[in-house]
Design an enzyme around this catalytic site. Structure first.
Site, PDB file in Angstrom:
ATOM      1  N   LYS A  90       0.383  18.395  -5.224  1.00  0.00           N
ATOM      2  CA  LYS A  90       0.525  18.579  -3.774  1.00  0.00           C
ATOM      3  C   LYS A  90       0.781  20.046  -3.432  1.00  0.00           C
ATOM      4  N   ASP A 106       4.943   2.963 -14.310  1.00  0.00           N
ATOM      5  CA  ASP A 106       3.556   2.938 -14.795  1.00  0.00           C
ATOM      6  C   ASP A 106       3.376   2.104 -16.060  1.00  0.00           C
ATOM      7  N   GLY A 146     -15.115  10.867 -12.981  1.00  0.00           N
ATOM      8  CA  GLY A 146     -14.217   9.920 -12.324  1.00  0.00           C
ATOM      9  C   GLY A 146     -13.903  10.348 -10.898  1.00  0.00           C
ATOM     10  N   ALA A 205       4.324   6.684  -7.864  1.00  0.00           N
ATOM     11  CA  ALA A 205       5.712   7.076  -8.071  1.00  0.00           C
ATOM     12  C   ALA A 205       6.670   6.201  -7.255  1.00  0.00           C
ATOM     13  N   ARG A 246      -5.328   6.103 -16.229  1.00  0.00           N
ATOM     14  CA  ARG A 246      -4.191   6.406 -17.088  1.00  0.00           C
ATOM     15  C   ARG A 246      -3.821   5.177 -17.916  1.00  0.00           C
ATOM     16  N   VAL A 266      -8.484   8.942  -7.648  1.00  0.00           N
ATOM     17  CA  VAL A 266      -7.523   9.736  -6.891  1.00  0.00           C
ATOM     18  C   VAL A 266      -7.412  11.166  -7.431  1.00  0.00           C
ATOM     19  N   ILE A 267      -7.292  11.303  -8.752  1.00  0.00           N
ATOM     20  CA  ILE A 267      -7.130  12.650  -9.322  1.00  0.00           C
ATOM     21  C   ILE A 267      -8.418  13.450  -9.151  1.00  0.00           C
ATOM     22  N   HIS A 299       4.339  11.640  22.964  1.00  0.00           N
ATOM     23  CA  HIS A 299       3.086  12.259  23.406  1.00  0.00           C
ATOM     24  C   HIS A 299       3.269  13.766  23.522  1.00  0.00           C
TER      25      HIS A 299
HETATM   26  P1  FAD Z   1       6.330   8.960 -15.838  1.00  0.00           P
HETATM   27  O1  FAD Z   1       6.455   9.810 -14.641  1.00  0.00           O
HETATM   28  O2  FAD Z   1       5.092   9.052 -16.655  1.00  0.00           O
HETATM   29  O3  FAD Z   1       7.615   9.271 -16.743  1.00  0.00           O
HETATM   30  C1  FAD Z   1       7.813   8.653 -17.970  1.00  0.00           C
HETATM   31  C2  FAD Z   1       8.717   9.538 -18.779  1.00  0.00           C
HETATM   32  O4  FAD Z   1       9.108   8.829 -19.947  1.00  0.00           O
HETATM   33  C3  FAD Z   1       8.060  10.821 -19.277  1.00  0.00           C
HETATM   34  O5  FAD Z   1       8.831  11.924 -18.858  1.00  0.00           O
HETATM   35  C4  FAD Z   1       8.050  10.700 -20.791  1.00  0.00           C
HETATM   36  O6  FAD Z   1       8.297  11.930 -21.442  1.00  0.00           O
HETATM   37  C5  FAD Z   1       9.209   9.746 -21.026  1.00  0.00           C
HETATM   38  N1  FAD Z   1       9.103   8.993 -22.268  1.00  0.00           N
HETATM   39  C6  FAD Z   1       8.058   8.217 -22.676  1.00  0.00           C
HETATM   40  N2  FAD Z   1       8.356   7.625 -23.845  1.00  0.00           N
HETATM   41  C7  FAD Z   1       9.603   8.042 -24.200  1.00  0.00           C
HETATM   42  C8  FAD Z   1      10.454   7.771 -25.295  1.00  0.00           C
HETATM   43  N3  FAD Z   1      10.101   6.918 -26.257  1.00  0.00           N
HETATM   44  N4  FAD Z   1      11.659   8.388 -25.326  1.00  0.00           N
HETATM   45  C9  FAD Z   1      12.052   9.253 -24.328  1.00  0.00           C
HETATM   46  N5  FAD Z   1      11.281   9.522 -23.270  1.00  0.00           N
HETATM   47  C10 FAD Z   1      10.082   8.923 -23.203  1.00  0.00           C
HETATM   48  N6  FAD Z   1       1.855   9.003  -7.531  1.00  0.00           N
HETATM   49  C11 FAD Z   1       2.202   8.963  -6.241  1.00  0.00           C
HETATM   50  O7  FAD Z   1       2.856   8.007  -5.810  1.00  0.00           O
HETATM   51  N7  FAD Z   1       1.858   9.972  -5.378  1.00  0.00           N
HETATM   52  C12 FAD Z   1       1.141  11.037  -5.790  1.00  0.00           C
HETATM   53  O8  FAD Z   1       0.849  11.925  -4.996  1.00  0.00           O
HETATM   54  C13 FAD Z   1       0.753  11.105  -7.155  1.00  0.00           C
HETATM   55  N8  FAD Z   1       0.044  12.153  -7.600  1.00  0.00           N
HETATM   56  C14 FAD Z   1      -0.287  12.213  -8.930  1.00  0.00           C
HETATM   57  C15 FAD Z   1      -1.031  13.299  -9.359  1.00  0.00           C
HETATM   58  C16 FAD Z   1      -1.405  13.396 -10.682  1.00  0.00           C
HETATM   59  C17 FAD Z   1      -2.206  14.590 -11.143  1.00  0.00           C
HETATM   60  C18 FAD Z   1      -0.984  12.380 -11.599  1.00  0.00           C
HETATM   61  C19 FAD Z   1      -1.338  12.487 -13.062  1.00  0.00           C
HETATM   62  C20 FAD Z   1      -0.250  11.298 -11.179  1.00  0.00           C
HETATM   63  C21 FAD Z   1       0.096  11.197  -9.829  1.00  0.00           C
HETATM   64  N9  FAD Z   1       0.813  10.116  -9.329  1.00  0.00           N
HETATM   65  C22 FAD Z   1       1.146  10.051  -8.012  1.00  0.00           C
HETATM   66  C23 FAD Z   1       1.257   9.019 -10.215  1.00  0.00           C
HETATM   67  C24 FAD Z   1       2.723   9.216 -10.601  1.00  0.00           C
HETATM   68  O9  FAD Z   1       2.870  10.478 -11.224  1.00  0.00           O
HETATM   69  C25 FAD Z   1       3.154   8.097 -11.535  1.00  0.00           C
HETATM   70  O10 FAD Z   1       2.898   6.847 -10.929  1.00  0.00           O
HETATM   71  C26 FAD Z   1       4.640   8.217 -11.839  1.00  0.00           C
HETATM   72  O11 FAD Z   1       4.939   9.449 -12.448  1.00  0.00           O
HETATM   73  C27 FAD Z   1       5.089   7.077 -12.754  1.00  0.00           C
HETATM   74  O12 FAD Z   1       6.453   7.194 -12.964  1.00  0.00           O
HETATM   75  P2  FAD Z   1       7.144   6.614 -14.277  1.00  0.00           P
HETATM   76  O13 FAD Z   1       8.576   6.977 -14.161  1.00  0.00           O
HETATM   77  O14 FAD Z   1       6.771   5.205 -14.465  1.00  0.00           O
HETATM   78  O15 FAD Z   1       6.486   7.399 -15.488  1.00  0.00           O
HETATM   79  P1  NAI Z   2      -8.324   6.268 -10.929  1.00  0.00           P
HETATM   80  O1  NAI Z   2      -8.178   4.907 -11.498  1.00  0.00           O
HETATM   81  O2  NAI Z   2      -7.862   6.543  -9.565  1.00  0.00           O
HETATM   82  O3  NAI Z   2      -9.850   6.685 -10.950  1.00  0.00           O
HETATM   83  C1  NAI Z   2     -10.591   6.726 -12.131  1.00  0.00           C
HETATM   84  C2  NAI Z   2     -12.066   6.705 -11.773  1.00  0.00           C
HETATM   85  O4  NAI Z   2     -12.808   7.011 -12.933  1.00  0.00           O
HETATM   86  C3  NAI Z   2     -12.507   5.334 -11.280  1.00  0.00           C
HETATM   87  O5  NAI Z   2     -13.222   5.473 -10.084  1.00  0.00           O
HETATM   88  C4  NAI Z   2     -13.374   4.828 -12.423  1.00  0.00           C
HETATM   89  O6  NAI Z   2     -14.419   3.972 -12.003  1.00  0.00           O
HETATM   90  C5  NAI Z   2     -13.906   6.136 -12.996  1.00  0.00           C
HETATM   91  N1  NAI Z   2     -14.336   6.044 -14.384  1.00  0.00           N
HETATM   92  C6  NAI Z   2     -13.711   5.393 -15.392  1.00  0.00           C
HETATM   93  N2  NAI Z   2     -14.405   5.557 -16.542  1.00  0.00           N
HETATM   94  C7  NAI Z   2     -15.471   6.351 -16.250  1.00  0.00           C
HETATM   95  C8  NAI Z   2     -16.546   6.881 -17.009  1.00  0.00           C
HETATM   96  N3  NAI Z   2     -16.655   6.645 -18.312  1.00  0.00           N
HETATM   97  N4  NAI Z   2     -17.461   7.638 -16.379  1.00  0.00           N
HETATM   98  C9  NAI Z   2     -17.355   7.908 -15.049  1.00  0.00           C
HETATM   99  N5  NAI Z   2     -16.368   7.419 -14.271  1.00  0.00           N
HETATM  100  C10 NAI Z   2     -15.427   6.664 -14.864  1.00  0.00           C
HETATM  101  O7  NAI Z   2      -7.650   7.236 -12.006  1.00  0.00           O
HETATM  102  P2  NAI Z   2      -7.239   8.767 -11.936  1.00  0.00           P
HETATM  103  O8  NAI Z   2      -7.931   9.467 -10.854  1.00  0.00           O
HETATM  104  O9  NAI Z   2      -7.364   9.247 -13.331  1.00  0.00           O
HETATM  105  O10 NAI Z   2      -5.721   8.673 -11.559  1.00  0.00           O
HETATM  106  C11 NAI Z   2      -4.839   7.882 -12.356  1.00  0.00           C
HETATM  107  C12 NAI Z   2      -3.795   7.238 -11.523  1.00  0.00           C
HETATM  108  O11 NAI Z   2      -2.817   8.191 -11.139  1.00  0.00           O
HETATM  109  C13 NAI Z   2      -4.303   6.669 -10.214  1.00  0.00           C
HETATM  110  O12 NAI Z   2      -4.836   5.376 -10.381  1.00  0.00           O
HETATM  111  C14 NAI Z   2      -3.081   6.635  -9.386  1.00  0.00           C
HETATM  112  O13 NAI Z   2      -2.373   5.454  -9.659  1.00  0.00           O
HETATM  113  C15 NAI Z   2      -2.291   7.823  -9.889  1.00  0.00           C
HETATM  114  N6  NAI Z   2      -2.448   8.929  -8.941  1.00  0.00           N
HETATM  115  C16 NAI Z   2      -1.979   8.752  -7.670  1.00  0.00           C
HETATM  116  C17 NAI Z   2      -2.135   9.721  -6.728  1.00  0.00           C
HETATM  117  C18 NAI Z   2      -1.666   9.479  -5.356  1.00  0.00           C
HETATM  118  O14 NAI Z   2      -0.927   8.535  -5.147  1.00  0.00           O
HETATM  119  N7  NAI Z   2      -2.047  10.291  -4.393  1.00  0.00           N
HETATM  120  C19 NAI Z   2      -2.750  11.015  -7.048  1.00  0.00           C
HETATM  121  C20 NAI Z   2      -3.239  11.085  -8.405  1.00  0.00           C
HETATM  122  C21 NAI Z   2      -3.058  10.072  -9.301  1.00  0.00           C
END
Ligand code: FAD
Ligand code: NAI
Length: 477
Positions: free
Chosen positions: A59, A324, A192, A332, A284, A195-196, A456
């Protein structure tokens, strides 16, 4: 070696885990949280994917790149001429890194404030004894043993990679590399269109890259309401994102200079895409590696998730899993709510999550946000519904801000008028959607939203007008 005993041990300090730990501590429990994340500076850090390489840094870059695009291309619409807008990428990335540090250090502060012990390292189960769960944490100083009355597994997820396509986070990147490219690539390929792919594809397109997105599915943003995905497709392609649907990825050749991707288009024709960098964003996978789940007689399912019930309880008494690493959207705020719910359950309360009212947001420009069901889901269920839609184009605030793209759509039950879904594509959708989530949690009708006074001029008036439109009585259209 003596084991320290805790009421609750949380494994993982992402948004699901750290919030669970704080809520459990607020409720008077003795809490520890194991976290092993090491940042690029080699320091251990709290916050998980979300704070380190997910929500927060993405963000920050979305905001910076949007400002650049506005300065370079859109301020002229306001009568402001800017010449020579330039990108200092190193500064932009440093700003993002600074925000990450501030936030992750903030959780360290919250842990101290709530007297939560941070177990600094990788945690694994060792077994059960006397009604307690044994956990071993490998730290820089050796091994710590702890016993927990209750365990919350919050180990999160990691990027899925494609077979035969190693990620070096230089040329071929997952989310980690895509948030830290050292230069703006001339040509960027993205596999893909989820979202990402759309969020980070937008960042680098705004900064000047020619971005081509290759998506396997034949439809675009299939989880969204169809009218939203159609509008988003129109806007994103007009902005210059090239998106190909229904593709099959073939061999990908990588060199120090870039990638060459062989792919087959929806018509079956062979194509080649050459690019300087590639982002692989194909979903993921849950993290359960090295947890030694067998020691407590627990196993991940065939997709790697830890099976849980509606209250995030595993089949092992007193062991829960949230975020997750369990079923449901990888968001999140979903993980945070599960963390709070489990802490409160352990404390003997009766919390509950309505998964239908968890909002989704895609932080593109315009933003996309929704809560509840889509029109296609309601049709598939055979539910009788009414729809009301209102465009931002007819809203004075939106015009004033040069943010007139998109609309709000409200779906309501045809008989009871209960709001069943709200879909927004437009500026600030991430904030506007909360009104809809609150309305749905309170089982509001579209008439309830329509009768509430909205300020408004504001973008929120479009929500009210869409609710009025359900009853075919929008006032400004
Ligand atoms: P995580 O955030 O993955 O945290 C898990 C933690 O557990 C990690 O720090 C890891 O090191 C630790 N861990 C794992 N195994 C062990 C172990 N055995 N011992 C000790 N520690 C361990 N979601 C949104 O809602 N809004 C967004 O805008 C958004 N943007 C995103 C953008 C990107 C680029 C990505 C990749 C994801 C985005 N997400 C977004 C998704 C969001 O980041 C995840 O849904 C969220 O982080 C999940 O939270 P979590 O606590 O389940 O796991
Ligand atoms: P995603 O599930 O959103 O999108 C993955 C895309 O890749 C899908 O459209 C799928 O059909 C495509 N795909 C899969 N295999 C493929 C292949 N072999 N060739 C071409 N296309 C293929 O997953 P993404 O973008 O990696 O994000 C992971 C997760 O992280 C999201 O599902 C979301 O839960 C979380 N996230 C949330 C955000 C938010 O809330 N704003 C921002 C970024 C991530």
């Amino acid at each position: 070696m003596a084991s320290e005993r805790y009421d609750v041990v949380v494994i993982g300090a992402g948004p699901a885990g750290y919030i669970a730990a704080i809520r459990a501590a607020q409720l008077g429990m003795k809490v520890a949280c194991a976290e092993k994340w090491t940042n690029p500076k080699g320091e251990l850090a709290l916050g998980g994917t979300c704070l380190n390489v997910g929500c927060i840094p993405s963000k920050a870059l979305l905001a910076s790149s949007e400002k650049y695009e506005e300065a370079a291309h859109h301020l002229g619409d306001h009568g402001i001429e800017v010449s020579g807008a330039k990108i200092d990428l190193a500064k932009m990335l440093a700003r993002k890194d600074g925000i990450v540090t501030k936030m992750t250090k903030g959780i360290e502060f919250l842990f101290r404030k709530n007297k939560i012990t941070w177990l600094k390292g990788h945690a694994r189960f060792t077994g059960e004894h006397d009604g307690l769960v044994g956990i071993e944490v490998k730290t820089a100083d050796g091994v710590s043993l702890v016993d927990a009355k209750h365990v919350i597994i919050a180990t999160g997820s990691k990027a899925r990679h494609l077979p035969g396509l190693p990620v070096d986070n230089e040329i071929v990147c997952d989310n980690e590399g895509a948030l830290a490219l050292s230069s703006v690539p001339k040509k960027l390929a993205v596999i893909g269109a989820g979202v990402i792919g759309l969020e980070l594809g937008s960042v680098w397109r705004r900064l000047g890259a020619e971005v081509t997105v290759l998506e396997a599915l034949p439809g675009f943003l299939a989880a969204c309401d169809e009218s939203v995905s159609k509008e988003a497709w129109k806007v994103f392609t007009k902005q210059g994102l090239k998106i190909h649907l229904g593709v099959k990825i073939g061999a990908v050749k990588t060199s120090k200079k870039g990638v060459s991707i062989a792919w087959t288009d929806a018509q079956g024709a062979a194509q080649v895409l050459d690019a300087d960098r590639l982002i692989v964003s194909v979903g993921r996978v849950p993290n359960t590696e090295g947890l030694n789940l067998e020691a407590i007689n627990l196993a991940a399912d065939e997709r790697g998730f830890i099976p849980v019930d509606g209250h995030c309880a595993t089949k092992v008494p007193n062991v829960y899993a949230v975020g997750d690493v369990v079923r449901g959207p990888m968001l999140a705020h979903k993980g945070e709510d599960e963390g709070v719910m489990v802490a409160e359950l352990i404390a003997g309360q009766k919390p509950h999550i309505d998964y239908n009212t968890i909002p989704w947001v895609i932080y593109t420009s315009p933003e996309i946000a929704w809560v509840g069901q889509t029109e296609q889901q309601l049709k598939a269920e055979g539910r009788a519904y009414k729809a009301g839609q209102f465009p931002f184009m007819a809203n004075g605030r939106a015009l004033g801000m040069n943010a007139a793209e998109g609309f709000v759509k409200v779906l309501a039950d045809a008989v009871t008028d209960e709001v069943l879904g709200v879909h927004i594509v437009g500026h600030g959708a991430s904030d506007l959607i909360s009104e809809a989530a609150v309305a749905m949690e309170f089982k509001a009708s579209s008439e309830d939203i329509a009768r509430v006074c909205h300020p408004h001029p504001s973008m929120s008036e479009v929500m009210r007008e869409a609710a009025l439109a359900v009853d075919k009585r929008a006032l400004n259209m």
